[in-house]
Design an enzyme around this catalytic site. Structure first.
Site, PDB file in Angstrom:
ATOM      1  N   LYS A   1      89.881  78.588  28.707  1.00 38.65           N
ATOM      2  CA  LYS A   1      88.883  79.068  27.749  1.00 38.65           C
ATOM      3  C   LYS A   1      89.428  79.045  26.333  1.00 38.65           C
ATOM      4  O   LYS A   1      88.713  78.787  25.364  1.00 38.65           O
ATOM      5  CB  LYS A   1      88.457  80.481  28.133  1.00 38.65           C
ATOM      6  CG  LYS A   1      87.503  81.147  27.154  1.00 38.65           C
ATOM      7  CD  LYS A   1      87.066  82.489  27.668  1.00 38.65           C
ATOM      8  CE  LYS A   1      86.337  83.259  26.589  1.00 38.65           C
ATOM      9  NZ  LYS A   1      87.236  83.761  25.540  1.00 38.65           N
TER      10      LYS A   1
ATOM     11  N   HIS B   1      87.352  89.031  41.756  1.00 38.37           N
ATOM     12  CA  HIS B   1      86.728  88.472  40.559  1.00 38.37           C
ATOM     13  C   HIS B   1      85.281  88.099  40.873  1.00 38.37           C
ATOM     14  O   HIS B   1      85.003  87.477  41.898  1.00 38.37           O
ATOM     15  CB  HIS B   1      87.509  87.254  40.073  1.00 38.37           C
ATOM     16  CG  HIS B   1      88.812  87.632  39.448  1.00 38.37           C
ATOM     17  ND1 HIS B   1      89.706  86.705  38.982  1.00 38.37           N
ATOM     18  CD2 HIS B   1      89.380  88.829  39.205  1.00 38.37           C
ATOM     19  CE1 HIS B   1      90.762  87.320  38.482  1.00 38.37           C
ATOM     20  NE2 HIS B   1      90.586  88.606  38.615  1.00 38.37           N
TER      21      HIS B   1
END
Length: 1001
Positions: A598, A165
């Protein structure tokens, strides 16, 4: 040359006081180390850019003044001075502060290592966060028998999955040079040295800093997934391969001190995996061929590591006494080789082995078996290299390679009967305890650890909802007729079937998996899994494409709704007799921290994750299935990160049960495995925490706490979503006030920053968090929490909140981590970004967000009963000693980078709208630097000013990112404030510890 003083010429550096004084404070040593490396850097900068060095010195002084006074006038002086810099000066100033900040990070790492070393030497109070103290605590305090602890330890496993990532902003080239600085600085503290050696060590530091300064900080091209895999594999070959067996030996020693046997030879405390080159979650650059490449790369790297160690071990194991099993094997090998002795020797000579070309007599059984292993490893390496070159066909998948008739074939799939296990067992048999040659014992354990204890290096994940592509979308798929029909012979995908290109790539991936060695593959993880059909579709596709044996299929529940629906999805799956038989009593589920945060905000996501884990475990227990939870944590608090030990101990009781699987992402890989001492500490933390979670679980929360937590989660989620998703102007504010739209040019990962075009919904969690971190508001971590706490207090729940904080590890860790992030947030710098970049019509929203930040700080301080952030010794802050001081030390480095970033964004955006006129840099070095810009030449070449501001922007992004990571909890920092108090003097007259790398325990 005089050696009476180090203050000679360019070596005018002050040795850290921790080295000179006896029982000096570690905080003083941290400041001195920071001063030392800053002096080294400034001496290099003055040599190359004397005028610029003077300006950097002024900027640092102005930044220090503002960070101390917090006055608006001091800040304006800093902004004005930086604004007046020329574009080329901005690049070098940004680079200077970025390097100084990274050097400061090294001082914190060394400081943590010093604390750890003092603890091990008994010079400090020992924290409980290590395996040795956990063993003692569980027996002496908790009243468990040593056998109970031993049995639990023998049944526990930690699986760490490295991912690519894109959160590691630093280039590998710089990381390697900083590693040299870290090592040499640590040597100054830990080794007794002559004046000559001190001078040489300081020169080595200076050389490494010089090399880092002359290295381009910016990645000029995007890495491929194969590049990411190679980078990840470097941690296995340079650190993990050596440290894992050492850690196992230390655990064995701790057990023996308690009168317990060592761990069984086939016991794996740790397994490792990787998503690099296999993660398809919105990454179009990962194809079937990519997965094939990284699997071969992983095997090739492993074979090379084995080969080096086997050849080294051959020189050590000259002993003749061995077990009967090893003797029998050695005699068979020696007899076969003696029949073609000349050919064997000739072939080994061609291979240029270090030694032992001729067949070895059976009277040296260890060397006979190791020589046989060396030949097989050599052949296996040749196979891997042929595959990488495209000349090996599919021979590799069968584990066969003809090689030379006189020598053995290559290794296929490792098994429990691997020769390394036989060697280790024979060593224990013939020596009754430890082999007298420590290196031989270590290498034997190393071979066994990596072949039997560490798992594969490649896994697969995909985002495609295959259930909707091949099966009816309703869960009627589970009726008995459809289950019976799956066992039929009719193919679901006949040749020539017309499918979407995305589906075609998925099918190609499955066919590739069917050709790869099964031991190189782990799980097939379904990102954004929503229904049981998503799981069944993958099971079915594996059958149709010949993946045998089938990979385990793991649903990943990420959004808030998916987490809430996860128990129902798993109930649908496990209630089916056929599926339960298929999984053979064990199922794995992955839970996502980044996307849930999120989607709903950190507090609501944390509670949903907590409850979902409990419910999933209960569902699995109902159907007699063992559930393994895979935690998809990121590095930052906004993505579920935090100190390792605390994160594990705050999980719901009964959800770990001796088996933890967790991702290690981006920059966290470097933090936890970049250096051997820190790597050892990481393994120690995981082992200790998982052991305690099984034998000393946290008490279940009271129903009153649960009910209030549900209210808090609902209120915080509603507030979070009302701002992020239901405020029309929020998206414009976010894009204008942050570098979100520019992050894609960082070239720090192969994956796009968005899954598709759109608003906040389509943006990945990583750039979402990353952008707010750069802007210093840290909004995703705290938004909604202040309002939820305020409403709870208004309803009369303030005493309950304080009780929850004092007595519930989950709530304690949640608020402590939020408090830590709030301490790093800076509303004044965020307001500067707004004034510089945002349209006036959006200013009211910015003011509102900063007011919400202030409100959140106030309400958290009330709950945790503090008058200021980071006041006192809360559990999370104990994980990072002197956290408040570390923030203060790094602030003068970070603030100029924030100012430069905002000005660079303003210049770039203004240029694209209006143009900027002429800009002709005069510094030859800057001209050379800008010429490296891939957009500089050819059609559509960008203006030199754009190149300059682009470079400045990229450097500031990397620098600010470096200013965040240590505070959010690498393993090096997890030592506890209790360990800061010296119990006695340093113990050695020279004020140092042994110069060896003893790691821990």
């Amino acid at each position: 040359m005089q050696l009476s003083s180090l203050n000679q010429g360019r070596m005018n550096y002050r040795i850290p006081s921790e080295l000179r004084a006896g029982p000096g404070q570690f905080l003083t040593g941290l400041r001195d180390d920071d001063s030392l490396l800053r002096q080294v850097f400034f001496s290099i900068l003055r040599h190359h850019h004397p005028n610029l060095a003077a300006k950097v010195d002024v900027i640092y002084a102005l930044s220090q003044a503002w960070c101390t006074s917090q006055s608006d006038s001091d800040f304006e002086l800093l902004v004005k001075y930086v604004t007046d810099l020329k574009p080329e000066e901005r690049i070098l100033v940004a680079s200077s502060f970025s390097h100084m900040l990274n050097l400061h990070n090294l001082t914190e790492e060394v400081n943590s290592s010093q604390i750890g070393r003092a603890v091990r030497l008994g010079e400090m109070d020992s924290p409980t966060r290590d395996t040795n103290h956990s063993l003692l605590k569980l027996t002496a305090v908790n009243g468990l028998t040593p056998q109970q602890v031993y049995d639990t330890l023998c049944n526990q496993t930690v699986e760490l999955v490295l991912t690519a990532h894109p959160t590691q902003a630093l280039r590998a080239s710089l990381l390697k040079k900083y590693a040299i600085v870290r090592r040499e600085l640590d040597t100054l503290h830990s080794k007794r040295m002559s004046e000559y050696e001190k001078i040489e060590t300081l020169e080595a530091i200076r050389a490494a800093v010089q090399a880092a300064w002359r290295t381009d900080e910016i990645r000029r091209s995007k890495p491929t997934p194969q590049d990411e895999m190679r980078s990840g594999l470097s941690y296995f070959s340079t650190v993990l391969f050596d440290v894992v067996p050492v850690f196992h030996r230390r655990v064995d020693t701790a057990l023996e001190k308690m009168g317990l046997p060592r761990l069984p030879l086939d016991k794996a405390l740790f397994k490792f995996g990787s998503w690099m080159g296999g993660d398809r979650d919105g990454n179009p650059n990962v194809t079937a061929e990519t997965t094939r490449d990284v699997v071969v790369l992983a095997r090739l790297e492993t074979v090379n590591a084995y080969f080096r160690q086997v050849e080294s071990l051959m020189f050590d194991l000259s002993i003749w006494r061995c077990s009967s099993e090893l003797k029998e094997l050695a005699e068979r090998i020696a007899a076969a080789e003696s029949r073609e002795a000349a050919r064997v020797a000739e072939e080994r000579k061609k291979r240029n082995y270090a030694d032992f070309w001729a067949p070895i007599p059976a009277t040296e059984p260890f060397r006979v078996v190791l020589s046989h292993m060396r030949d097989r490893l050599y052949n296996t390496r040749q196979v891997c290299e042929c595959i990488m070159c495209g000349t090996g066909g599919h021979i590799f998948t069968r584990g066969r390679y003809p090689a030379k008739p006189c020598l053995p074939r290559c290794f296929g799939t490792p098994s429990s009967s691997h020769p390394s296990q036989l060697l280790s067992g024979s060593l224990r048999f013939c020596t009754h305890h430890r082999h007298p040659t420590e290196s031989a014992e270590s290498t034997a354990a190393q071979l066994h650890s990596w072949s039997a204890r560490e798992s594969t290096l490649s896994q697969v994940t995909t985002v495609h909802q295959l259930g909707a592509l091949y099966l009816p979308p309703s869960e009627g798929f589970f009726d008995p007729y459809r289950f019976r029909s799956r066992d039929g012979r009719r193919p679901l995908m006949p040749p020539g079937m017309d499918v979407h290109p995305d589906v075609k790539e998925v099918v190609a991936t499955f066919r590739m998996l069917s050709e790869l060695p099964h031991d190189s593959l782990g799980a097939y993880i379904i990102s954004m899994a929503k229904t049981a059909s998503d799981v069944l579709a993958v099971v079915l596709l594996q059958r149709e494409t010949g993946v045998r044996p089938a990979l385990r299929v793991v649903p990943l529940f990420e959004t808030l709704d998916d987490l809430h629906n996860a128990p129902e999805t798993m109930t649908t799956l496990l209630s089916n007799d056929w599926y339960r038989a298929h999984i053979n009593g064990m199922h794995e589920c992955m839970i996502g921290y980044s996307d849930s945060g999120k989607d709903a905000g950190r507090l609501a996501a944390a509670w949903a994750l907590y409850e979902t884990q409990e419910k999933l475990v209960a569902v699995a227990a109902k159907w007699g299935t063992r559930l393994v939870l895979f935690h998809g944590r990121g590095g930052t608090v906004g993505r579920g990160g935090g100190p390792t030990h605390m994160a594990i101990r705050s999980q719901p009781s009964g959800t770990i049960n001796g088996h933890l699987r967790v991702t290690v992402q981006g920059e966290i890989i470097e933090q936890q495995f970049g250096e051997k001492e820190v790597c050892f500490r990481t393994l120690d933390l995981y082992t200790s925490a998982v052991l305690e979670a099984a034998l000393d679980p946290s008490p279940a929360p009271r129903q009153e706490w649960r009910d209030l937590m549900t209210l808090l989660a609902a209120d915080s989620c509603d507030m979070y979503r009302s701002i992020v998703y239901r405020t029309p102007e929020f998206y414009d504010y976010f894009m204008q006030s942050t570098a979100a739209s520019e992050l894609g040019r960082l070239n720090i990962g192969s994956r796009p920053s968005s899954r598709k075009q759109g608003g906040i919904e389509t943006l990945r969690a990583i750039p979402w968090i990353f952008a707010w971190t750069q802007q210093r508001l840290h909004l995703p971590v705290w938004l909604g929490i202040g309002e939820a706490l305020e409403k709870a207090a208004e309803r009369g729940y303030q005493p309950v909140l304080q009780d929850m904080y004092a007595n519930w590890p989950f709530f304690t860790s949640t608020l402590d981590l939020v408090e830590m992030v709030l301490a790093k947030a800076d509303a004044r710098l965020s307001a500067f970004y707004e004034r510089t970049l945002v349209e006036p019509r959006l200013a009211d929203l910015g003011e509102r967000l900063r007011n919400l930040l202030s409100k959140t700080q106030s309400h958290i301080l009330i709950v945790v009963r503090k008058s200021a952030l980071l006041e006192g010794n809360t559990p999370s802050q104990m994980s990072t000693p002197n956290l408040d001081e570390k923030i203060r030390l790094r602030s003068p480095y970070v603030a100029p980078l924030n100012v430069l970033q905002a000005l660079s964004l303003k210049g770039l955006r203004k240029f694209r709208e209006q143009g900027h006129g002429e800009y002709n840099p005069s510094d030859p070095e800057i001209i050379d630097l800008l010429s490296r810009d891939p957009h500089k030449k050819g059609d559509g070449a960008q203006h030199p000013y754009v190149s300059a501001m682009d470079d400045c922007l990229m450097i500031t992004i990397k620098g600010i990112a470096a200013g965040e990571w240590v505070i959010e909890g690498g393993a090096a920092a997890e030592l506890g404030r209790r360990g800061e108090r010296l119990k006695r003097g340093r113990g050695r007259e020279d004020g140092s510890a042994e110069g060896k790398g003893t790691y821990g325990m």
